[in-house]
Design a protein around this motif. Structure first.
Motif, mmCIF file in Angstrom:
data_model
loop_
_atom_site.group_PDB
_atom_site.id
_atom_site.type_symbol
_atom_site.label_atom_id
_atom_site.label_comp_id
_atom_site.label_asym_id
_atom_site.label_seq_id
_atom_site.Cartn_x
_atom_site.Cartn_y
_atom_site.Cartn_z
ATOM 1 N N GLY A 1 0.824 -1.205 0.000
ATOM 2 C CA GLY A 1 0.000 0.000 0.000
ATOM 3 C C GLY A 1 0.856 1.253 0.000
ATOM 4 N N VAL A 2 1.975 1.206 0.718
ATOM 5 C CA VAL A 2 2.868 2.365 0.754
ATOM 6 C C VAL A 2 3.408 2.657 -0.634
ATOM 7 C CG1 VAL A 2 5.110 3.153 1.568
ATOM 8 C CG2 VAL A 2 3.511 2.087 3.165
ATOM 9 N N GLN A 3 3.878 1.592 -1.307
ATOM 10 C CA GLN A 3 4.419 1.761 -2.659
ATOM 11 C C GLN A 3 3.357 2.358 -3.579
ATOM 12 O OE1 GLN A 3 7.658 1.197 -2.891
ATOM 13 N NE2 GLN A 3 7.502 2.140 -4.906
ATOM 14 N N GLU A 4 2.109 1.902 -3.442
ATOM 15 C CA GLU A 4 1.027 2.391 -4.284
ATOM 16 C C GLU A 4 0.692 3.844 -3.974
ATOM 17 O OE1 GLU A 4 -0.649 -2.101 -4.802
ATOM 18 O OE2 GLU A 4 -1.772 -0.700 -3.538
ATOM 19 N N ARG A 5 0.787 4.202 -2.674
ATOM 20 C CA ARG A 5 0.568 5.606 -2.306
ATOM 21 C C ARG A 5 1.577 6.506 -3.006
ATOM 22 N NH1 ARG A 5 -2.920 6.126 2.604
ATOM 23 N NH2 ARG A 5 -3.274 3.915 2.778
ATOM 24 N N LEU A 6 2.842 6.056 -2.992
ATOM 25 C CA LEU A 6 3.883 6.841 -3.673
ATOM 26 C C LEU A 6 3.524 7.015 -5.155
ATOM 27 C CD1 LEU A 6 7.156 5.225 -2.196
ATOM 28 C CD2 LEU A 6 6.016 7.327 -1.480
ATOM 29 N N GLY A 7 3.093 5.911 -5.778
ATOM 30 C CA GLY A 7 2.710 5.974 -7.191
ATOM 31 C C GLY A 7 1.557 6.929 -7.413
ATOM 32 N N PHE A 8 0.574 6.842 -6.515
ATOM 33 C CA PHE A 8 -0.579 7.735 -6.656
ATOM 34 C C PHE A 8 -0.168 9.203 -6.629
ATOM 35 C CE2 PHE A 8 -3.488 10.510 -4.301
ATOM 36 C CZ PHE A 8 -4.534 10.555 -5.197
ATOM 37 N N PHE A 9 0.688 9.551 -5.635
ATOM 38 C CA PHE A 9 1.073 10.967 -5.522
ATOM 39 C C PHE A 9 1.884 11.424 -6.730
ATOM 40 C CE2 PHE A 9 0.452 10.213 -0.856
ATOM 41 C CZ PHE A 9 -0.615 11.081 -0.747
ATOM 42 N N ALA A 10 2.779 10.553 -7.213
ATOM 43 C CA ALA A 10 3.588 10.938 -8.378
ATOM 44 C C ALA A 10 2.685 11.167 -9.583
ATOM 45 C CB ALA A 10 4.619 9.857 -8.678
ATOM 46 N N PHE A 11 1.749 10.244 -9.791
ATOM 47 C CA PHE A 11 0.870 10.366 -10.943
ATOM 48 C C PHE A 11 -0.050 11.580 -10.811
ATOM 49 C CE2 PHE A 11 -2.145 9.225 -14.182
ATOM 50 C CZ PHE A 11 -1.386 8.497 -15.085
ATOM 51 N N ALA A 12 -0.591 11.782 -9.601
ATOM 52 C CA ALA A 12 -1.526 12.886 -9.388
ATOM 53 C C ALA A 12 -0.840 14.228 -9.628
ATOM 54 C CB ALA A 12 -2.091 12.820 -7.972
ATOM 55 N N MET A 13 0.380 14.395 -9.092
ATOM 56 C CA MET A 13 1.056 15.673 -9.231
ATOM 57 C C MET A 13 1.491 15.929 -10.682
ATOM 58 S SD MET A 13 0.829 17.331 -6.536
ATOM 59 C CE MET A 13 -0.496 16.648 -5.584
ATOM 60 N N SER A 14 1.848 14.846 -11.393
ATOM 61 C CA SER A 14 2.188 15.027 -12.808
ATOM 62 C C SER A 14 0.955 15.428 -13.601
ATOM 63 C CB SER A 14 2.751 13.735 -13.398
ATOM 64 O OG SER A 14 3.733 13.214 -12.565
ATOM 65 N N THR A 15 -0.192 14.818 -13.249
ATOM 66 C CA THR A 15 -1.422 15.105 -13.977
ATOM 67 C C THR A 15 -1.755 16.592 -13.937
ATOM 68 O OG1 THR A 15 -2.285 12.938 -13.481
ATOM 69 C CG2 THR A 15 -3.873 14.606 -14.125
ATOM 70 N N TYR B 1 5.162 17.063 -4.929
ATOM 71 C CA TYR B 1 5.212 15.625 -4.640
ATOM 72 C C TYR B 1 5.691 15.398 -3.209
ATOM 73 C CZ TYR B 1 7.007 10.798 -4.891
ATOM 74 O OH TYR B 1 7.283 9.477 -4.657
ATOM 75 N N GLU B 2 6.772 16.062 -2.820
ATOM 76 C CA GLU B 2 7.293 15.883 -1.459
ATOM 77 C C GLU B 2 6.333 16.441 -0.415
ATOM 78 O OE1 GLU B 2 11.322 17.114 -0.935
ATOM 79 O OE2 GLU B 2 12.067 15.591 -2.321
ATOM 80 N N SER B 3 5.651 17.545 -0.761
ATOM 81 C CA SER B 3 4.758 18.140 0.228
ATOM 82 C C SER B 3 3.589 17.204 0.528
ATOM 83 C CB SER B 3 4.281 19.518 -0.222
ATOM 84 O OG SER B 3 3.320 19.408 -1.238
ATOM 85 N N VAL B 4 3.002 16.588 -0.524
ATOM 86 C CA VAL B 4 1.873 15.705 -0.250
ATOM 87 C C VAL B 4 2.344 14.409 0.410
ATOM 88 C CG1 VAL B 4 0.246 16.640 -1.919
ATOM 89 C CG2 VAL B 4 1.864 14.891 -2.647
ATOM 90 N N LEU B 5 3.557 13.944 0.082
ATOM 91 C CA LEU B 5 4.086 12.751 0.748
ATOM 92 C C LEU B 5 4.237 13.007 2.246
ATOM 93 C CD1 LEU B 5 6.867 10.910 -1.268
ATOM 94 C CD2 LEU B 5 4.512 10.256 -0.821
ATOM 95 N N GLN B 6 4.766 14.174 2.586
ATOM 96 C CA GLN B 6 4.943 14.497 3.999
ATOM 97 C C GLN B 6 3.598 14.639 4.684
ATOM 98 O OE1 GLN B 6 8.176 17.244 5.085
ATOM 99 N NE2 GLN B 6 8.663 17.344 2.907
ATOM 100 N N ASN B 7 2.636 15.220 3.968
ATOM 101 C CA ASN B 7 1.290 15.352 4.511
ATOM 102 C C ASN B 7 0.701 13.977 4.825
ATOM 103 O OD1 ASN B 7 -1.038 16.983 5.148
ATOM 104 N ND2 ASN B 7 -1.992 16.121 3.310
ATOM 105 N N GLU B 8 1.061 13.012 3.985
ATOM 106 C CA GLU B 8 0.525 11.669 4.147
ATOM 107 C C GLU B 8 1.238 10.899 5.265
ATOM 108 O OE1 GLU B 8 -2.000 10.472 2.608
ATOM 109 O OE2 GLU B 8 -1.934 8.381 3.215
ATOM 110 N N PHE B 9 2.556 11.036 5.321
ATOM 111 C CA PHE B 9 3.336 10.130 6.161
ATOM 112 C C PHE B 9 3.896 10.766 7.425
ATOM 113 C CE2 PHE B 9 3.813 8.032 1.918
ATOM 114 C CZ PHE B 9 3.166 6.863 2.241
ATOM 115 N N ASP B 10 3.598 12.053 7.668
ATOM 116 C CA ASP B 10 4.308 12.681 8.784
ATOM 117 C C ASP B 10 3.659 12.446 10.151
ATOM 118 O OD1 ASP B 10 2.151 14.316 8.612
ATOM 119 O OD2 ASP B 10 3.274 16.177 8.359
ATOM 120 N N ASP B 11 2.610 11.643 10.201
ATOM 121 C CA ASP B 11 1.991 11.332 11.488
ATOM 122 C C ASP B 11 2.806 10.226 12.171
ATOM 123 O OD1 ASP B 11 0.456 10.704 13.625
ATOM 124 O OD2 ASP B 11 -1.370 10.249 12.488
#
Lengths: 750, 750
Positions: free
Chosen positions: A491-505, A646-656
């Protein structure tokens, strides 16, 4: 000619003027004729403004003029109806031919007819060779010739669109050298292309031109009156409420569009009007209507200078002076009436029934193909012109008996007759004509630009609709594809993929705006060429107007994906995700806006955007984490626009730190041990705990979000800074856009 | 007119014909005049071919004709110089107006001049209303009128480009109804646009047309002779070796280009020639030259029917019959000489010096804007035509005293005089004129198409250069970015990223070919409209020609990335990687080719390609492995073109069971335990081994490539099958491309 046709000549669809309107218009331009003034333009304008008693009262154009005149005449001292004469003597202009062309001619490629000048001179090409002539107020001077003969170059030379250093010879108005600044105020130049917003009506188009070009000191009702008068003068009354139109939207006819283009440039009622082939692409009737309008403009006290490819018989009857060019040389200069005599004396009489210009142009073309070229005709014209001049010298100045006023006085007088509605809003009375850098203050410009932009997008909802659709489709696909991601290693790997794809979109969908920006750019270039507004106002207005649509797009995308995918952080997490998407949209659209200022071709622009964004994605840290990127590429990683959102949304997701992504036996998920029975895994875990000296059970958290960020190399910038950097990139590209506009829209030949 | 100008009329740059050439040409077309034949076209052509004694001997066109004639006349029985007459009676054609238009007129939008017919009829618009007339061999019939008057519609109706069901009235040739199949053989239609390959010379362009359209039975030297004769007839001798040219390449002039366009369509020397505004966009001299060429074609025994917007005085002198249309109605039908009389009797005499057509068109336009429209003129023309007909009836058939031959005999006779160089290669003598579906066998077509394509790409090396550059740049960036990937868990993840990015890149770079395909498509549509070749030949040739460049691109990309990144498999691994890249290029270019057959706009095509490829990548299995994709999206995973090459290269990389990617303590790399000291890791490992009952040391392989493939869900299709499926996708899109061409290039109005 017109006597041969007693029927009223009809416009594109309507009679040009009712008898009543015609009278009013003549009043508008003629009534003040015998009066003049030595006041400055600024003073005059102020007085005119003060005389405007009732702003709210609906008034006809003629009543305005009466008021204007009565006030202006009270301060008039000198007579002023001396006609303007634009003279040009021995104009010469040549350019260096780039090496490429001579190379292709070495290869034996045939030279087409538009090579001009003496081919013997290696490297230079004479575009204008010793051209003289004059154009007078109330008349139309037409420049004729084949393509490549130098028509447009001559118009450009007269309109001060060729730098003074390159152009030889002299251009004078009423005998005084014309300053560039002065010419810019009293003249207008109408380009060949109709660059108009397709979704504005004729009236709106002219009104925006009035708001941009006419001084702030002029009241809005006065501007409206000017637009109404202009609509009548252009014969556009019946089309006033129709949109300009384009391929997708039914609009006005080609002839009407051309007249709107002219109207935009003569909104300030210039003294000199230059037009580059105003009839090109029009059918014979529309072309005639356009020239008829030009005649009316000339008769209202202007000098009209235009180039024309092949005037019809009817248009010929409206022209007062003709200059025929051949390879940059004058082969005829005189009135249309003199054509038969000229060609008869030259030894090529015009046959009885033949169109005179057609005959003349064909003869010139044929001579150009002979070995001697048109040299004999050029020589003959010189002697013929000299003879004509000595004849006409005796009749000269018959129309004007008094002392010749200075150019300054003549212009002031013209202004008092209603000309030059534009002018300085500054009250500097030490300058005769204060050159207005800009008619309006910056905030007003931005307001008008924004207003126009809003009208445009409201009338073309499909443009936003397509973008919204693209964002929603991608959002829904992502939401369903990444539905309910679990907190497991996969799921973590997929989250990374989602954020990369979303931000590129978000970046990719910005590229869809390229065609719109490019279309607008030409209008921008025309408008800033005559200082309609500051470039900075345009850049700012452009940025501000884009924001609401970006907010809607971001909100739609964030709302579609955040909860279905199951992203972390609750409402505040959603808000940050929304901010990050918005920042990405902002940076992306700024980037695309900047690119559209640099690249002029849609397809090229789109290819570049896609390629650059692909590289941005590659270097964002998703494919290779920051700590593994080779040192010689790390600069590109920091340049990558995708990195920051990309980094900002990753941190938003994982910084808890309280949230766990790998718990107990899940740590074996992506290893070969994943196939081992659950009980054995638990035993393994316990053993490991023993070795490490800690208690490892099935529910012990092995990997937190912070660990994941560490693994991905996202440790250098915190999430809010990433957001700010993304926003800053957006501003940076807007500033770059400003500079491309500043340096990219020179419109003078060197 | 021409008597008024004693000087020789010059072409774009050269005299049209030397006196000697003129004689030869007249011989070519006229010599056999009094002879005829009742043989079939196929028979005749065979005889003509047999008579060709020495193929290798260079011969002049005239000598060919002499041979042809002498043989043909030996089998001639009936006389044949009866002139062809194309008659059309009461042609009527109307279309349904889409609801949208009437809606916009309800909103008060102004109707522009091109609305035709009676607006009272809700929903239908009459484009042609009861049009009659005739065109004769040796003459030019011109259709005049404003845009929207029905000019092009009338030409389309006569040229059988409107389906028989929709068109009312009758079209006959020599009194016999014209069959579509017959008309297609004996006529040619020249479109308004010049659709030519920019990098072919004039001679090559015409030669390719000859190879496509002239029957295989005609020897190559005979085709060459035809092209040479045509070059002289078109006045293109001096431009024969010049390339056509485009914006980027200097080529022939506009007038020469137009004449080449005409030449392509009359390569088979048709009996009837239709042209839609052949002079549009040309300057007066070039336009005159084009019509002069048309006159020469007419005089060689053809009927020429053309529309023209506004003929100059000189062009008028070349026209034999005029039809003026207004909103689909005839307002004048007669010879140019009758114009003054007609308008005088109609009550609007043409002023002395005015251009007659200009006057006529202006008058029609003005009438159109009156409430009654041109009805009075339509009525007047009817009565006037009737009167003229009764007058001319007395003089009729003066030129022909013998019995009127059948259409079949007339055509045979015309063929024997050198007309219709085309014709059936089938020997079916039961048909008078065997309609040739295609002139050449399929392999020959492919050969010629390929040859032309190769010449084109050799002369535009920049097209391949840009693509090669894009592939190399991406290759080098990937090679340096993913340099020397190690066999660690992180390295594995990066390898996956590299393959996903690499396989997407191959697809993206294919999109750059869209503009080229789109440009070619219009030429294809013109050529297949007259059955120049089979659509299948084009599709096959197109595919075959693309292969060499794809091989080069694949080899370059594979060689640039394989060793620097450190991919597995040695030479055989490299070869498979190369095959996979080539297969991806092949599938991608087939996909883009198919899209360019569906989408006609470059920008739209590019946007669609990018969007679809982004989704292909998303569903390829890289972002989410196959076993984790939601079941409702799994169909898209199998549709994803990126899946197959991606999986094939992944298997190529990871299918070596001896290769290890996670060894010993590396298994803790992506876990929180990665920070633990090495010694402790080894101890952990040993403990775990004990629990599992196996010996785990620092060098024990924990994860092999096969494990990785399993984790990625790549288990369903083996690597060779993935390769074959990718190639099959390519073929599938080529087949789809064929069908889009088959159903997308209808060129008849319904």
């Amino acid at each position: 000619m017109s006597s041969a046709k007693p029927k009223p000549v009809a416009g594109d669809n309507l009679p040009l003027f009712t008898p009543n309107q015609r009278l009013e218009l003549e009043g508008f331009s003629r009534k003040a004729r015998p009066n003049g003034s030595s006041s400055t333009l600024a003073e005059l304008l102020r007085m005119v403004e003060e005389a405007q008693v009732d702003d709210e009262m609906p008034s006809t154009p003629s009543s305005h003029v009466v008021q204007m005149t009565s006030v202006a005449s009270s301060s008039i001292s000198a007579p002023a109806a001396y006609p303007f004469v634009l003279s040009f003597k021995n104009l010469t202009y040549s350019v260096n031919i780039p090496r490429k062309l001579s190379f292709s001619s070495l290869l034996g490629h045939k030279k087409s007819g538009n090579g001009a000048g003496s081919p013997g001179l290696a490297g230079t090409k004479v575009l204008l060779n010793d051209i003289s002539g004059e154009a007078r107020e109330g008349e139309i001077m037409a420049v004729l010739g084949a393509s490549g003969s130098g028509k447009s170059t001559l118009i450009d030379a007269l309109a001060d669109r060729i730098s003074k250093e390159s152009l030889g010879g002299a251009i004078t108005l009423n005998g005084e050298i014309l300053e560039s600044r002065l010419l810019k105020v009293i003249s207008a130049y109408v380009m060949q292309d109709d660059l108009l917003f397709p979704m504005l009506t004729v009236e709106e188009t002219l009104m925006f031109s009035a708001e941009f070009r006419l001084p702030r000191s002029l009241s809005r009702s006065r501007k409206k009156a000017r637009v109404q008068a202009l609509i009548d003068q252009l014969g556009l009354r019946n089309a006033a409420g129709t949109v300009i139109g384009d391929e997708g939207h039914r609009g006005v006819s080609g002839g009407e569009r051309r007249r709107v283009s002219i109207g935009i440039d003569i909104i300030h009622d210039p003294i000199i009007l230059f037009l580059d082939e105003p009839t090109s692409g029009l059918d014979s009737t529309s072309a005639f209507m356009v020239v008829k309008v030009l005649q009316r403009i000339a008769q209202s006290g202007s000098i009209v200078v235009m180039s024309i490819h092949q005037p019809s018989y009817r248009i010929m009857s409206l022209l007062d002076r003709l200059i025929f060019l051949s390879h940059g040389n004058t082969v005829f200069n005189g009135s249309p009436a003199n054509l038969p005599k000229f060609f008869a004396e030259f030894g090529h009489p015009i046959p009885e029934n033949e169109n005179r210009t057609e005959f003349a142009l064909d003869l010139i073309r044929e001579l150009e193909e002979t070995p001697g070229g048109t040299k004999s005709m050029v020589e003959f014209n010189k002697s013929w012109e000299a003879k004509q001049q000595s004849l006409s010298l005796q009749n000269r100045n018959v129309t004007w008996t008094g002392p010749k006023p200075s150019l300054k006085d003549a212009i002031s007088a013209s202004v008092s007759r209603g000309k030059l509605v534009s002018g300085g809003s500054s009250g500097d009375s030490s300058q005769v004509v204060s050159v207005p850098t800009f008619a309006n203050p910056s905030w007003m410009e931005m307001l008008v630009i924004s207003k126009r932009s809003l009208i445009n997008s409201r009338r073309m909802p499909e443009l936003f609709g397509i973008r919204f659709g693209a964002v929603m489709v991608t959002g829904i696909i992502l939401a369903t594809m990444f539905r309910h991601l679990d907190n497991s290693p996969k799921g973590v790997q997929e989250r990374l993929g989602f954020f990369a794809f979303a931000m590129s979109t978000t970046f990719y969908t910005c590229a869809e705006a390229i065609p719109v920006f490019l279309q607008e750019r030409y209008i921008f270039m025309r408008e800033t060429a005559y200082n309609a507004y500051r470039r900075s106002s345009y850049v700012l207005a452009h940025a501000i107007i884009s924001l609401p649509s970006l907010v809607i797009l971001s909100l739609a995308f964030a709302a579609t994906t955040f909860w279905p995918v199951g992203l972390a952080g609750g409402f505040s997490g959603f808000m940050f995700f929304f901010y990050a998407v918005l920042a990405a949209f902002w940076a992306g659209s700024s980037f695309v806006t900047f690119l559209s200022g640099v690249v002029s071709h849609v397809m090229l622009g789109f290819t570049i955007v896609v390629a650059i964004l692909a590289y941005f994605l590659l270097f964002s840290g998703f494919f290779i984490s920051r700590d593994r990127i080779p040192p010689y590429w790390i600069w590109f990683h920091y340049l990558s626009l995708v990195k920051y959102p990309y980094e900002s949304v990753l941190q938003n997701e994982f910084d808890d730190p309280a949230k766990c992504f790998v718990r107990g036996v899940q740590m074996f998920d992506n290893t070969p041990l994943s196939v081992v029975p659950e009980a054995l895994k638990l035993k393994l875990l316990k053993n490991m705990g023993g070795t490490l000296g800690m208690n490892l059970t099935g529910s012990t958290c092995v990997t937190t979000g912070v660990d994941i960020l560490q693994t991905q190399g996202i440790t250098d910038i915190n999430k809010w800074n990433c957001l700010w950097i993304t926003i800053a990139w957006g501003f940076f590209f807007r500033v770059l856009f400003y500079f491309t506009l500043l340096y990219g829209s020179k419109n003078k030949r060197s």
